[in-house]
Scaffold this motif. Structure first.
Motif, short mmCIF file in Angstrom:
data_model
loop_
_atom_site.label_atom_id
_atom_site.label_comp_id
_atom_site.label_asym_id
_atom_site.label_seq_id
_atom_site.Cartn_x
_atom_site.Cartn_y
_atom_site.Cartn_z
N VAL A 419 0.87 -1.18 0.00
CA VAL A 419 0.00 0.00 0.00
C VAL A 419 0.90 1.22 0.00
O VAL A 419 1.70 1.42 0.93
CB VAL A 419 -0.94 0.01 1.21
CG1 VAL A 419 -1.76 1.29 1.25
CG2 VAL A 419 -1.86 -1.20 1.16
N ILE A 420 0.76 2.02 -1.03
CA ILE A 420 1.70 3.11 -1.29
C ILE A 420 0.91 4.38 -1.59
O ILE A 420 -0.20 4.32 -2.12
CB ILE A 420 2.61 2.75 -2.50
CG1 ILE A 420 3.48 1.52 -2.16
CG2 ILE A 420 3.47 3.92 -2.93
CD1 ILE A 420 4.17 0.92 -3.37
N TYR A 469 3.61 -0.93 3.88
CA TYR A 469 3.16 0.45 3.63
C TYR A 469 4.36 1.37 3.44
O TYR A 469 5.34 1.30 4.19
CB TYR A 469 2.32 0.96 4.79
CG TYR A 469 2.07 2.45 4.74
CD1 TYR A 469 1.38 3.04 3.68
CD2 TYR A 469 2.54 3.29 5.75
CE1 TYR A 469 1.16 4.41 3.63
CE2 TYR A 469 2.32 4.66 5.73
CZ TYR A 469 1.63 5.21 4.65
OH TYR A 469 1.43 6.57 4.61
N ALA A 470 4.25 2.22 2.41
CA ALA A 470 5.24 3.28 2.18
C ALA A 470 4.50 4.49 1.64
O ALA A 470 3.79 4.38 0.63
CB ALA A 470 6.31 2.81 1.21
N ARG A 471 4.67 5.61 2.31
CA ARG A 471 3.97 6.82 1.85
C ARG A 471 4.44 7.22 0.46
O ARG A 471 3.65 7.62 -0.38
CB ARG A 471 4.18 7.96 2.84
CG ARG A 471 3.49 9.27 2.41
CD ARG A 471 3.77 10.42 3.36
NE ARG A 471 3.08 10.22 4.63
CZ ARG A 471 3.66 9.91 5.77
NH1 ARG A 471 4.99 9.75 5.81
NH2 ARG A 471 2.97 9.75 6.87
N ALA A 514 9.14 3.35 -1.41
CA ALA A 514 7.93 2.87 -2.06
C ALA A 514 8.26 1.81 -3.12
O ALA A 514 7.56 0.80 -3.25
CB ALA A 514 7.17 4.04 -2.69
N VAL A 515 9.32 2.04 -3.87
CA VAL A 515 9.73 1.06 -4.89
C VAL A 515 10.13 -0.25 -4.22
O VAL A 515 9.78 -1.34 -4.69
CB VAL A 515 10.88 1.62 -5.73
CG1 VAL A 515 11.45 0.54 -6.66
CG2 VAL A 515 10.40 2.82 -6.55
N LEU A 559 4.44 7.40 -9.02
CA LEU A 559 3.73 6.40 -9.80
C LEU A 559 4.63 5.82 -10.90
O LEU A 559 4.63 4.60 -11.13
CB LEU A 559 2.46 7.01 -10.40
CG LEU A 559 1.52 6.07 -11.12
CD1 LEU A 559 1.07 4.94 -10.20
CD2 LEU A 559 0.31 6.83 -11.65
N ASP A 560 5.40 6.68 -11.56
CA ASP A 560 6.34 6.20 -12.59
C ASP A 560 7.28 5.15 -12.01
O ASP A 560 7.53 4.10 -12.62
CB ASP A 560 7.16 7.37 -13.14
CG ASP A 560 6.36 8.32 -14.01
OD1 ASP A 560 5.27 7.93 -14.47
OD2 ASP A 560 6.82 9.46 -14.22
N ALA A 561 7.81 5.44 -10.83
CA ALA A 561 8.80 4.55 -10.22
C ALA A 561 8.18 3.22 -9.80
O ALA A 561 8.79 2.15 -9.98
CB ALA A 561 9.44 5.25 -9.02
N VAL A 562 6.97 3.26 -9.26
CA VAL A 562 6.32 2.02 -8.83
C VAL A 562 5.98 1.15 -10.03
O VAL A 562 6.20 -0.07 -10.02
CB VAL A 562 5.07 2.32 -7.99
CG1 VAL A 562 4.28 1.05 -7.70
CG2 VAL A 562 5.44 3.02 -6.69
#
Length: 800
Positions: A419-420, A469-471, A514-515, A559-562
């Protein structure tokens, strides 16, 4: 023996006397000062001990130097947001309101009770009240009866705290999602807005009609120049009537709304608060509206401080009361100068008298004289029913835009979830601008303990060990006071122009975490969007407009990185407007548009993402391809696309679009009669919707019409009927539609609604783009018909 008339009970205090007789009796006893006192409000921080304090704000009610006792000596029309102005326990707030009411009733000569108004667009905007989803969520349900239940619950909560007038609903028809107040609208179609508005008003006002709904913002506020708050509006009279006035006309004529609020902007140089043609000519004379017209906050003084059409407060008051205003809100900045305007000949006493009588009539009609007080022990701002309805709206309004099969998630599997995102664990991200916790941002207070975030709800479903979880980033790192400015009160130098950029975070240091979380999971849920906040304390909301449909801050980089991590990515977007995803729309596994789903939004999203509930929401507005494509709406004219068609024109996800966990097929169209007379004719047809998937679901059927040949250029299609159709797997439902010929009208050069004979394309589908059945309808007649005042405004759709 002589009769002492002073001991007699005045006629106006007789609850059994006719309202008009009571109005006449009371009015005949009033002095000019007592009349003017009924035409404005006072904005106070109330206290149960009677030591009330005036509230002053640069943008709404500046200090007039008039002592409070002097202001209240002759009575008072309204008190502004007695419980919604500051944080106060509801029971104490009611006691404070009762104290003010007692002072007015017992210590003024005539004892005319004061009306109290509150904001109630997304729930009553006071401490502890239910936090409902945004109006865009109402629109996305396409469920009028559910919206009516929302209005009913909000109305009961409002009554319990002594509120007599609610400042809702907003009937602005969305034209440009860059406008910050898009979140307050029901969507971009005037018919959808009108139908939902009627149900909300009926629910709020209730069968007793003892609470007044307020239609706003009259009119075309959403069509502002460049989607900038308060900016001028450039629309012709035909478009004004067909698009922007229609929902107001429906709510006035069908739901009998008790009040209307003009808008801040000007149309062709005439501010709406001074536009007699609209307020008196259209609203009262043409439609027969007999309720109150109340000013938007500070809009009367803006006539001389911003618009520059009045030289001072007295002339501003004269102009707007001459146009048809009844009550200045939120205070008394200009109305107190009506005597001066009267002496200068800028207004007549007859005009003042007419407004006073309307105010008195409203107070008698809602039973205020008989019930001026409210029991603090009966305050009811939370209930299981209210929570259930808020959750139902959140579930029915979430729109599934894309799904390659990754959804629904399976809580009973070994699947690991990341969950990011900045909105995954932020309670305020679930709320719209006119909710009480968002209003508290500027005071530095917080009140969101009743909200379960999506992160917490998903951990309840999957367990903590399976949810990382990562903000990833912030949208705004610190929600703080001091950020907002009132449009027009700031100099246009470079520093003020850059002030908003300083608010939005540009920090990318958390993206790596997050990644890593995404790479360690089977599915990544990325929660992105915006944060509501007034006057640039947020990224959406009143005064928080934008120039782009790119995600605010560094969310696109996140979002690009995820997505680049290779983990299937589900984007869950919350907020008050749709955003583009920088070209990733075809690379993500799924996308959900949840708007601002309210206090139960986190749990509702968990239900939907795990398949406990099925998606049934449909877009109430188009998602333009980019900020350069706006304004774009589905009901544009053919030439709106340009010649040749502009490459950036259009919408990836059109009005009415939405997917679910099952599929439907349409068939067996049967038109009872393809031709109907122009005089009171009705088209009747039916068709079948079959669930060809493996689980139960709800299809939202939509009926569109296009006028093939008309005396003016017409839209490529217009919504004329809709319904939610629940169908079990393998089963079918028959949908029967009765479409009045009246609804094929448009406005002519005289400003009248007309129907012309001729052929119309009938289009039946699951969105404004996805048409599954079509035919031709013919309006038969020898001449154009001008509609009467009470024309048939609503189609009838039955599911059997």
């Amino acid at each position: 023996m002589s009769l002492d008339h002073r001991s007699e009970v005045p006629l106006y205090r007789n609850p059994d006397a006719p309202v008009e007789a009571r109005v006449a009796d009371l009015f005949g006893r009033m002095t000019l000062d007592e009349k003017i006192a009924q035409l404005h409000a006072v904005w106070l921080k109330l206290s149960a001990d009677g030591r009330h304090q005036s509230r002053t704000e640069d943008f709404a009610q500046r200090d007039t130097g008039v002592p409070l006792d002097t202001l209240l000596r002759h009575g008072l029309g309204q008190v502004t947001r007695p419980l919604g102005t500051h944080t106060v326990d509801p029971e104490e707030g009611v006691k404070a309101l009762n104290a003010l009411q007692k002072q007015i009733v017992e210590n003024t000569r005539l004892g005319i009770p004061v009306m109290a108004h509150e904001e109630c667009l997304v729930g009553l905007m006071v401490k502890d009240a239910t936090l409902f989803p945004s109006p865009l969520n109402y629109g996305a349900t396409w469920n009028p009866s559910l919206v009516g239940r929302v209005g009913d619950v909000i109305g009961e909560q409002a009554r319990s705290i002594g509120c007599h007038q609610g400042l809702a609903p907003v009937l602005d028809v969305s034209r440009d999602p860059r406008w910050g107040r898009t979140e307050e609208t029901f969507g971009e179609d005037p018919y959808l807005v009108g139908v939902l508005a009627c149900h909300y008003v009926n629910g709020l006002q209730g069968e007793r009609r003892d609470l007044i709904a307020t239609l706003k913002h009259f009119v075309a506020h959403s069509a502002s120049e460049g989607a900038r708050n308060h900016a001028p509006v450039h629309v012709g009279p035909r478009e004004l009537n067909d698009t922007f006035l229609l929902p107001f006309e429906m709510a006035v004529k069908l739901a009998h709304a008790g009040s209307v609020m003009p808008a801040y902007h000007d149309i062709d140089g005439v501010p709406c608060h001074t536009n007699r043609d609209l307020l008196q000519g259209v609203l009262r004379d043409k439609w027969g509206f007999d309720g109150l017209i109340v000013a938007d906050y500070a809009a009367v003084n803006l006539l001389y401080t911003h618009h520059g059409v009045a030289r001072d407060a007295a002339e501003a008051a004269a102009q707007t009361f001459n146009a048809g205003l009844d009550v200045e809100l939120p205070g008394h900045e200009c109305a107190l100068h009506l005597k001066e305007a009267l002496e200068r000949g800028e207004i007549t006493e007859a005009t003042i008298d007419a407004a006073v009588k309307r105010v008195l009539r409203a107070k008698f009609t809602i039973g205020l004289f008989e019930h001026p007080y409210v029991d603090p022990d009966k305050v009811n701002l939370q209930s299981a029913e209210a929570t259930a309805i808020a959750r139902e709206v959140a579930i029915e309004s979430a729109v599934l835009l894309r799904n390659d099969g990754v959804l629904p998630l399976a809580p009973d599997s070994a699947q690991k979830i990341a969950v990011i995102g900045p909105t995954a664990d932020d309670p305020l991200a679930l709320l719209a601008g006119y909710s009480f916790p968002v209003h508290l941002i500027n005071s530095g207070e917080q009140s969101n303990s009743q909200i379960t975030t999506p992160l917490h709800a998903l951990r309840e479903r999957f367990g903590n060990e399976r949810v990382a979880y990562a903000r990833g980033c912030y949208i705004i790192e610190e929600r703080r006071a001091g950020a907002p400015v009132f449009p027009g009160d700031v100099s246009m130098d470079a520093r003020s122009a850059d002030a908003r950029d300083e608010l939005i975070s540009e920090d990318t240091t958390q993206i790596a975490d997050a990644v890593a979380a995404a790479r360690g999971a089977d599915v990544a849920l990325v929660f992105v969007g915006d944060l509501a906040g007034l006057f640039q304390s947020g990224t959406v909301g009143e005064g928080s407009d934008t120039d782009s449909l790119a995600l605010p801050g560094v969310q696109q980089a996140l979002l690009d990185a995820v997505v680049a991590s290779g983990t299937p990515t589900v984007v869950v977007m919350t907020g008050g407007r749709p955003y583009n995803l920088g070209g990733l729309e075809e690379r993500i596994a799924a996308q959900v548009m949840a708007f601002a789903p309210g206090e139960a939004g986190g749990e509702a999203l968990a239900d939907l993402l795990t398949g406990r509930a099925n998606f049934s929401g449909r877009l109430p507005l188009s998602v333009p391809k980019s900020g350069g494509a706006v304004p774009y709406t589905y009901n544009h004219r053919l030439k709106s696309a340009g010649t040749p068609i502009a490459y950036h024109f259009g919408s990836r996800y059109p009005f009415g679009f939405g997917l679910g966990y099952t599929r439907f097929e349409y068939g067996d169209l049967d038109i009872v009669a393809a031709e109907a007379p122009i005089e009171n004719g009705t088209f009747e047809f039916s068709f079948t919707v079959k669930n060809v998937g493996a689980r139960s679901g709800v299809e939202v059927v939509q009926i569109y019409v296009r006028d093939r040949l008309a005396s003016t250029s017409r839209p490529v299609r217009e919504l004329k009927a809709f319904a939610r159709v629940p169908v079990e797997p393998g089963a079918s439902a028959r949908v029967r539609v009765r479409l009045p010929v009246d609804m094929l009208n448009f406005t002519d050069g005289r400003g009248e609604r007309i129907v012309e004979p001729g052929d119309f394309d009938l289009m039946i589908g699951s969105s404004s783009r996805d048409i599954h059945l079509d035919s031709t309808l013919t309006v038969a007649g020898d001449a154009t018909r001008t509609l009467e005042r009470d024309w048939r405004m609503v189609s009838d759709v039955q599911v059997v």
